[in-house]
Design an enzyme around this catalytic site. Structure first.
Site, PDB file in Angstrom:
ATOM      1  N   ASP A 153       0.829  -1.205   0.000  1.00 19.81           N
ATOM      2  CA  ASP A 153       0.000   0.000   0.000  1.00 19.81           C
ATOM      3  C   ASP A 153       0.869   1.263   0.000  1.00 19.81           C
ATOM      4  O   ASP A 153       1.988   1.261   0.503  1.00 19.81           O
ATOM      5  CB  ASP A 153      -0.894  -0.023   1.254  1.00 19.81           C
ATOM      6  CG  ASP A 153      -2.057   0.947   1.140  1.00 19.81           C
ATOM      7  OD1 ASP A 153      -2.300   1.477   0.042  1.00 19.81           O
ATOM      8  OD2 ASP A 153      -2.722   1.184   2.168  1.00 19.81           O
ATOM      9  N   GLY A 154       0.331   2.331  -0.549  1.00 16.91           N
ATOM     10  CA  GLY A 154       0.998   3.634  -0.449  1.00 16.91           C
ATOM     11  C   GLY A 154       1.613   4.133  -1.743  1.00 16.91           C
ATOM     12  O   GLY A 154       2.289   5.172  -1.737  1.00 16.91           O
ATOM     13  N   GLY A 173       0.131   5.463  -4.344  1.00 10.93           N
ATOM     14  CA  GLY A 173      -0.481   6.732  -4.735  1.00 10.93           C
ATOM     15  C   GLY A 173       0.060   7.874  -3.891  1.00 10.93           C
ATOM     16  O   GLY A 173       0.446   8.932  -4.404  1.00 10.93           O
ATOM     17  N   TRP A 205       2.843   8.025  -2.266  1.00  8.08           N
ATOM     18  CA  TRP A 205       4.269   8.247  -2.567  1.00  8.08           C
ATOM     19  C   TRP A 205       4.402   9.230  -3.739  1.00  8.08           C
ATOM     20  O   TRP A 205       5.212  10.155  -3.689  1.00  8.08           O
ATOM     21  CB  TRP A 205       4.902   6.898  -2.933  1.00  8.08           C
ATOM     22  CG  TRP A 205       6.377   6.944  -3.204  1.00  8.08           C
ATOM     23  CD1 TRP A 205       7.385   6.761  -2.297  1.00  8.08           C
ATOM     24  CD2 TRP A 205       7.013   7.186  -4.462  1.00  8.08           C
ATOM     25  NE1 TRP A 205       8.610   6.876  -2.906  1.00  8.08           N
ATOM     26  CE2 TRP A 205       8.406   7.135  -4.244  1.00  8.08           C
ATOM     27  CE3 TRP A 205       6.548   7.441  -5.761  1.00  8.08           C
ATOM     28  CZ2 TRP A 205       9.335   7.318  -5.263  1.00  8.08           C
ATOM     29  CZ3 TRP A 205       7.473   7.627  -6.776  1.00  8.08           C
ATOM     30  CH2 TRP A 205       8.846   7.564  -6.522  1.00  8.08           C
ATOM     31  N   THR A 235     -10.473  -7.016  -5.803  1.00  8.65           N
ATOM     32  CA  THR A 235     -11.784  -6.956  -6.475  1.00  8.65           C
ATOM     33  C   THR A 235     -12.356  -5.545  -6.398  1.00  8.65           C
ATOM     34  O   THR A 235     -13.171  -5.161  -7.236  1.00  8.65           O
ATOM     35  CB  THR A 235     -12.776  -7.963  -5.827  1.00  8.65           C
ATOM     36  OG1 THR A 235     -12.666  -7.857  -4.405  1.00  8.65           O
ATOM     37  CG2 THR A 235     -12.490  -9.385  -6.230  1.00  8.65           C
ATOM     38  N   ASN A 280     -10.440  -2.742  -6.482  1.00  5.98           N
ATOM     39  CA  ASN A 280      -9.604  -1.757  -7.197  1.00  5.98           C
ATOM     40  C   ASN A 280     -10.163  -1.349  -8.560  1.00  5.98           C
ATOM     41  O   ASN A 280      -9.746  -0.342  -9.132  1.00  5.98           O
ATOM     42  CB  ASN A 280      -8.162  -2.271  -7.373  1.00  5.98           C
ATOM     43  CG  ASN A 280      -7.345  -2.258  -6.101  1.00  5.98           C
ATOM     44  OD1 ASN A 280      -6.419  -3.054  -5.941  1.00  5.98           O
ATOM     45  ND2 ASN A 280      -7.662  -1.369  -5.168  1.00  5.98           N
TER      46      ASN A 280
HETATM   47  C1  FPP Z   1      -1.868   0.262  -3.335  1.00  6.07           C
HETATM   48  O1  FPP Z   1      -1.412   1.600  -3.351  1.00  6.07           O
HETATM   49  C2  FPP Z   1      -1.377  -0.444  -4.485  1.00  6.07           C
HETATM   50  C3  FPP Z   1      -2.150  -0.985  -5.487  1.00  6.07           C
HETATM   51  C4  FPP Z   1      -3.615  -0.898  -5.498  1.00  6.07           C
HETATM   52  C5  FPP Z   1      -1.570  -1.647  -6.648  1.00  6.07           C
HETATM   53  C6  FPP Z   1      -0.328  -2.444  -6.362  1.00  6.07           C
HETATM   54  C7  FPP Z   1       0.367  -2.531  -7.642  1.00  6.07           C
HETATM   55  C8  FPP Z   1       1.706  -2.525  -7.818  1.00  6.07           C
HETATM   56  C9  FPP Z   1       2.702  -2.538  -6.724  1.00  6.07           C
HETATM   57  C10 FPP Z   1       2.253  -2.474  -9.193  1.00  6.07           C
HETATM   58  C11 FPP Z   1       1.960  -3.658 -10.059  1.00  6.07           C
HETATM   59  C12 FPP Z   1       2.219  -4.958  -9.430  1.00  6.07           C
HETATM   60  C13 FPP Z   1       2.906  -5.968  -9.958  1.00  6.07           C
HETATM   61  C14 FPP Z   1       2.835  -7.284  -9.285  1.00  6.07           C
HETATM   62  C15 FPP Z   1       3.755  -5.815 -11.162  1.00  6.07           C
HETATM   63  P1  FPP Z   1      -2.483   2.777  -3.416  1.00  6.07           P
HETATM   64  O2  FPP Z   1      -2.596   3.213  -4.830  1.00  6.07           O
HETATM   65  O3  FPP Z   1      -3.765   2.344  -2.787  1.00  6.07           O
HETATM   66  O4  FPP Z   1      -1.765   3.863  -2.569  1.00  6.07           O
HETATM   67  P2  FPP Z   1      -2.483   4.996  -1.712  1.00  6.07           P
HETATM   68  O5  FPP Z   1      -3.207   4.287  -0.602  1.00  6.07           O
HETATM   69  O6  FPP Z   1      -1.328   5.810  -1.230  1.00  6.07           O
HETATM   70  O7  FPP Z   1      -3.385   5.756  -2.626  1.00  6.07           O
END
Ligand code: FPP
Length: 238
Positions: free
Chosen positions: A17-18, A20, A22, A63, A65
């Site tokens: 998580d995180g 976005g 970042w 599911t 996302n």
């Molecule tokens: C959560 O961060 C992350 C995700 C929903 C996607 C995870 C995807 C990756 C690490 C990249 C692709 C993966 C692979 C296996 C190649 P967030 O967007 O919810 O962050 P936030 O909470 O700060 O908004």
């Protein structure tokens, strides 16, 4: 960090998580966070293998996302497709048993057949990486119950465990979630019954091997009793 697999830590699952936040903290579009997150994911998976973790699972796409803006979903899907390209090129060098869990019916036939052939091609490797895609723990349990009921099998803990996407993979010993939230967000709901949980404020793209070491050290400081009275150090592979 010493090799850890003999000490009862076979399986670490990550909630990455995180990404976005970042990017937002740097004034960048969120897609930069996801692409840094994808690079970080490869580094951390390699590191876990180096320290002797036999099973790694990552929550790549839930599911829920799909409800993100279309451009963001497309970015993550693009990164997953690039990752599949990489795996197809380096499967033998990586020597990792690849598995994909989640409801893959949402993906097109081409994607599904690539996933299946990668799973088959890597099925002989000892260390395993499981990528959760269009995954939700509740959805997985419902699909498993439906499968048991359609085949007329009795529902027991063993039969349900076998019908889950994770059949054959030991339950995670440790679940690590980055970016400060302290919840599981529908990840491995059945399998996490006795998992140790480790939360860190570090955002996923800032994750480091040293942070993995801290999570591992924390794991070994805990007393795991699985409902009994003694600290159970190790359990068989099942
Ligand atoms: C959560 O961060 C992350 C995700 C929903 C996607 C995870 C995807 C990756 C690490 C990249 C692709 C993966 C692979 C296996 C190649 P967030 O967007 O919810 O962050 P936030 O909470 O700060 O908004």
């Amino acid at each position: 960090m010493r090799l850890v697999s003999s000490g009862g830590l076979r399986h670490i699952a990550f909630i990455m998580d995180g990404n976005g936040r970042w990017a937002e903290r740097r004034g960048l579009p969120r897609r930069f966070g996801h692409s840094h997150g994808a690079s970080k994911f490869k580094e951390i998976v390699r590191y876990c293998g180096d320290i002797g973790i036999r099973y790694v699972t990552v929550y790549a796409f839930s599911t829920e996302n799909w409800s993100r803006p279309e451009a963001e979903v497309d970015t993550i899907m693009g990164l997953l497709s690039d990752y599949l390209d990489d795996c197809e090129k380096t499967a033998e060098k990586d020597s990792l048993r690849m598995r994909f869990i989640g409801d893959l019916s949402r993906f097109d036939d081409g994607f599904r057949s690539r996933v299946k052939s990668l799973e088959a091609r890597t099925s002989g490797y000892r260390n395993s990486l499981t990528v959760a895609l269009n995954y939700g723990g509740r959805d997985e349990i419902v699909r498993a119950c439906r499968e048991l009921s359609e085949s007329g099998r009795e529902i027991t803990e063993d039969s349900l465990g076998d019908a889950l996407d994770t059949s054959g993979i030991p339950d995670p010993d440790l679940i690590v979630r980055t970016a400060g939230e302290m919840r599981l967000s529908n990840f491995l709901m059945w399998q996490s019954a006795y998992s140790e949980l480790y939360f860190t404020d570090t955002l996923w793209p800032d994750m480091t091997p040293a942070e993995v070491d801290r999570a591992v050290a924390d794991f070994f400081s805990r007393g795991r009793r699985f409902g009994g009275v003694k600290n159970i150090k190790d359990r068989s592979d099942g």
